[in-house]
Design a protein around this motif. Structure first.
Motif, PDB file in Angstrom:
ATOM      1  N   ARG A   1       0.831  -1.218   0.000  1.00 40.10           N
ATOM      2  CA  ARG A   1       0.000   0.000   0.000  1.00 40.10           C
ATOM      3  C   ARG A   1       0.861   1.262   0.000  1.00 40.10           C
ATOM      4  O   ARG A   1       0.496   2.260  -0.604  1.00 40.10           O
ATOM      5  CB  ARG A   1      -0.963  -0.015   1.168  1.00 40.10           C
ATOM      6  CG  ARG A   1      -2.028  -1.076   0.952  1.00 40.10           C
ATOM      7  CD  ARG A   1      -3.076  -1.030   2.005  1.00 40.10           C
ATOM      8  NE  ARG A   1      -3.916  -2.193   1.823  1.00 40.10           N
ATOM      9  CZ  ARG A   1      -5.213  -2.182   1.970  1.00 40.10           C
ATOM     10  NH1 ARG A   1      -5.821  -1.078   2.303  1.00 40.10           N
ATOM     11  NH2 ARG A   1      -5.908  -3.283   1.802  1.00 40.10           N
ATOM     12  N   LEU A   2       1.987   1.214   0.691  1.00 43.72           N
ATOM     13  CA  LEU A   2       2.892   2.359   0.654  1.00 43.72           C
ATOM     14  C   LEU A   2       3.441   2.574  -0.757  1.00 43.72           C
ATOM     15  O   LEU A   2       3.563   3.712  -1.219  1.00 43.72           O
ATOM     16  CB  LEU A   2       4.044   2.173   1.652  1.00 43.72           C
ATOM     17  CG  LEU A   2       3.695   2.386   3.111  1.00 43.72           C
ATOM     18  CD1 LEU A   2       4.823   1.882   3.996  1.00 43.72           C
ATOM     19  CD2 LEU A   2       3.396   3.857   3.387  1.00 43.72           C
TER      20      LEU A   2
ATOM     21  N   LYS B   1      11.701   1.262   2.636  1.00 50.02           N
ATOM     22  CA  LYS B   1      12.732   1.709   3.569  1.00 50.02           C
ATOM     23  C   LYS B   1      12.887   3.222   3.470  1.00 50.02           C
ATOM     24  O   LYS B   1      12.423   3.842   2.539  1.00 50.02           O
ATOM     25  CB  LYS B   1      14.064   1.016   3.265  1.00 50.02           C
ATOM     26  CG  LYS B   1      13.945  -0.497   3.430  1.00 50.02           C
ATOM     27  CD  LYS B   1      15.263  -1.190   3.287  1.00 50.02           C
ATOM     28  CE  LYS B   1      14.985  -2.683   3.375  1.00 50.02           C
ATOM     29  NZ  LYS B   1      16.008  -3.423   4.000  1.00 50.02           N
ATOM     30  N   TRP B   2      13.554   3.771   4.422  1.00 50.66           N
ATOM     31  CA  TRP B   2      13.920   5.183   4.447  1.00 50.66           C
ATOM     32  C   TRP B   2      12.698   6.098   4.407  1.00 50.66           C
ATOM     33  O   TRP B   2      12.656   7.068   3.665  1.00 50.66           O
ATOM     34  CB  TRP B   2      14.922   5.507   3.329  1.00 50.66           C
ATOM     35  CG  TRP B   2      16.078   4.570   3.337  1.00 50.66           C
ATOM     36  CD1 TRP B   2      17.055   4.480   4.296  1.00 50.66           C
ATOM     37  CD2 TRP B   2      16.351   3.526   2.396  1.00 50.66           C
ATOM     38  NE1 TRP B   2      17.919   3.454   3.988  1.00 50.66           N
ATOM     39  CE2 TRP B   2      17.523   2.854   2.826  1.00 50.66           C
ATOM     40  CE3 TRP B   2      15.737   3.102   1.224  1.00 50.66           C
ATOM     41  CZ2 TRP B   2      18.068   1.793   2.135  1.00 50.66           C
ATOM     42  CZ3 TRP B   2      16.281   2.041   0.538  1.00 50.66           C
ATOM     43  CH2 TRP B   2      17.425   1.401   0.986  1.00 50.66           C
ATOM     44  N   ARG B   3      11.714   5.778   5.261  1.00 55.24           N
ATOM     45  CA  ARG B   3      10.539   6.641   5.397  1.00 55.24           C
ATOM     46  C   ARG B   3      10.922   7.847   6.237  1.00 55.24           C
ATOM     47  O   ARG B   3      11.445   7.712   7.340  1.00 55.24           O
ATOM     48  CB  ARG B   3       9.396   5.863   6.042  1.00 55.24           C
ATOM     49  CG  ARG B   3       8.858   4.760   5.150  1.00 55.24           C
ATOM     50  CD  ARG B   3       7.811   3.918   5.828  1.00 55.24           C
ATOM     51  NE  ARG B   3       6.628   4.710   6.113  1.00 55.24           N
ATOM     52  CZ  ARG B   3       5.635   4.290   6.883  1.00 55.24           C
ATOM     53  NH1 ARG B   3       5.686   3.098   7.446  1.00 55.24           N
ATOM     54  NH2 ARG B   3       4.591   5.058   7.099  1.00 55.24           N
ATOM     55  N   LYS B   4      10.654   9.047   5.709  1.00 56.75           N
ATOM     56  CA  LYS B   4      10.991  10.275   6.414  1.00 56.75           C
ATOM     57  C   LYS B   4      10.082  11.398   5.925  1.00 56.75           C
ATOM     58  O   LYS B   4       9.457  11.285   4.859  1.00 56.75           O
ATOM     59  CB  LYS B   4      12.471  10.613   6.220  1.00 56.75           C
ATOM     60  CG  LYS B   4      12.907  10.673   4.778  1.00 56.75           C
ATOM     61  CD  LYS B   4      14.419  10.756   4.666  1.00 56.75           C
ATOM     62  CE  LYS B   4      14.800  10.667   3.193  1.00 56.75           C
ATOM     63  NZ  LYS B   4      16.221  10.634   2.984  1.00 56.75           N
TER      64      LYS B   4
ATOM     65  N   VAL C   1      11.061   4.587   0.231  1.00 52.26           N
ATOM     66  CA  VAL C   1      11.594   4.137  -1.056  1.00 52.26           C
ATOM     67  C   VAL C   1      11.182   2.678  -1.259  1.00 52.26           C
ATOM     68  O   VAL C   1      11.467   1.836  -0.399  1.00 52.26           O
ATOM     69  CB  VAL C   1      13.138   4.248  -1.074  1.00 52.26           C
ATOM     70  CG1 VAL C   1      13.718   3.672  -2.353  1.00 52.26           C
ATOM     71  CG2 VAL C   1      13.559   5.708  -0.901  1.00 52.26           C
ATOM     72  N   PRO C   2      10.536   2.375  -2.385  1.00 53.94           N
ATOM     73  CA  PRO C   2      10.197   0.981  -2.666  1.00 53.94           C
ATOM     74  C   PRO C   2      11.465   0.133  -2.800  1.00 53.94           C
ATOM     75  O   PRO C   2      12.439   0.552  -3.432  1.00 53.94           O
ATOM     76  CB  PRO C   2       9.458   1.047  -4.007  1.00 53.94           C
ATOM     77  CG  PRO C   2       8.979   2.452  -4.123  1.00 53.94           C
ATOM     78  CD  PRO C   2      10.015   3.283  -3.410  1.00 53.94           C
TER      79      PRO C   2
ATOM     80  N   GLU D   1      13.672   4.607  -6.966  1.00 56.36           N
ATOM     81  CA  GLU D   1      13.614   6.005  -6.531  1.00 56.36           C
ATOM     82  C   GLU D   1      13.178   6.874  -7.691  1.00 56.36           C
ATOM     83  O   GLU D   1      13.405   6.535  -8.851  1.00 56.36           O
ATOM     84  CB  GLU D   1      14.982   6.452  -6.031  1.00 56.36           C
ATOM     85  CG  GLU D   1      15.463   5.652  -4.840  1.00 56.36           C
ATOM     86  CD  GLU D   1      16.905   5.952  -4.511  1.00 56.36           C
ATOM     87  OE1 GLU D   1      17.133   6.873  -3.711  1.00 56.36           O
ATOM     88  OE2 GLU D   1      17.774   5.269  -5.081  1.00 56.36           O
ATOM     89  N   THR D   2      12.578   8.000  -7.357  1.00 57.69           N
ATOM     90  CA  THR D   2      12.167   8.942  -8.395  1.00 57.69           C
ATOM     91  C   THR D   2      12.807  10.293  -8.136  1.00 57.69           C
ATOM     92  O   THR D   2      12.917  10.743  -6.998  1.00 57.69           O
ATOM     93  CB  THR D   2      10.636   9.098  -8.440  1.00 57.69           C
ATOM     94  OG1 THR D   2      10.156   9.475  -7.153  1.00 57.69           O
ATOM     95  CG2 THR D   2       9.972   7.801  -8.875  1.00 57.69           C
ATOM     96  N   TYR D   3      13.241  10.891  -9.215  1.00 55.73           N
ATOM     97  CA  TYR D   3      13.829  12.223  -9.183  1.00 55.73           C
ATOM     98  C   TYR D   3      13.105  13.082 -10.218  1.00 55.73           C
ATOM     99  O   TYR D   3      12.256  12.582 -10.955  1.00 55.73           O
ATOM    100  CB  TYR D   3      15.336  12.139  -9.487  1.00 55.73           C
ATOM    101  CG  TYR D   3      16.073  11.318  -8.442  1.00 55.73           C
ATOM    102  CD1 TYR D   3      16.473  11.886  -7.246  1.00 55.73           C
ATOM    103  CD2 TYR D   3      16.339   9.970  -8.660  1.00 55.73           C
ATOM    104  CE1 TYR D   3      17.124  11.126  -6.280  1.00 55.73           C
ATOM    105  CE2 TYR D   3      16.987   9.204  -7.702  1.00 55.73           C
ATOM    106  CZ  TYR D   3      17.381   9.797  -6.522  1.00 55.73           C
ATOM    107  OH  TYR D   3      18.019   9.047  -5.565  1.00 55.73           O
TER     108      TYR D   3
END
Length: 140
Positions: free
Chosen positions: A15-16, A51-54, A62-63, A75-77
């Protein structure tokens, strides 16, 4: 009961990742969704994590895709969707999909820009190769 369910949903990696994709505008969401689909098709044993939820990423994190260890992150930029393979330097890449992080000794990445075409079969072969590498290290 509703509050507990909402908290559980916010800790559900699938879901995230769905929320992360939905939060992206236009092409980036479509690309990340397609790559996620291909990852899951390539290996049914893939486990999705986040991971790396902030606060800077709205706590969506980040998936991450794993099987016997980390396979890759998504990751998306502003101008790219980046898929970083944790042990990409050890993977054969005859189609030349890796186009970023080439100077490192361990990781390799695929930067996808708007309109880029990615070879589905070659990508799935990278996923399967990464899984095989993780499994061989787990046995050794």
């Amino acid at each position: 009961m509703t509050e507990a369910r909402n908290l559980a949903e916010m800790d559900n990696p699938a879901r995230l990742i769905d929320a992360r994709i939905a939060a992206l505008d236009g092409w980036q969401g479509a690309v990340l969704a397609r790559m996620r689909n291909w990852i899951r098709q390539a290996d049914p044993g893939i486990v999705e994590t986040v991971k790396w939820r902030k606060p800077s990423n709205a706590m969506l994190g980040v998936p991450v895709w794993e099987h016997a260890g980390l396979i890759c992150t998504g990751e998306t930029y502003r101008t790219t969707v980046k898929l970083t393979f944790a042990r990409g330097a050890a993977l054969p890449d005859p189609s030349g999909l890796f186009n970023a992080s080439l100077e490192g000794g361990t990781r390799r990445a695929i930067d996808i820009r708007a309109g880029d075409a990615i070879d589905e079969d070659a990508f799935k072969a990278l996923i399967r190769g990464a899984v095989a590498l993780n499994l061989s290290r787990a046995r050794g």
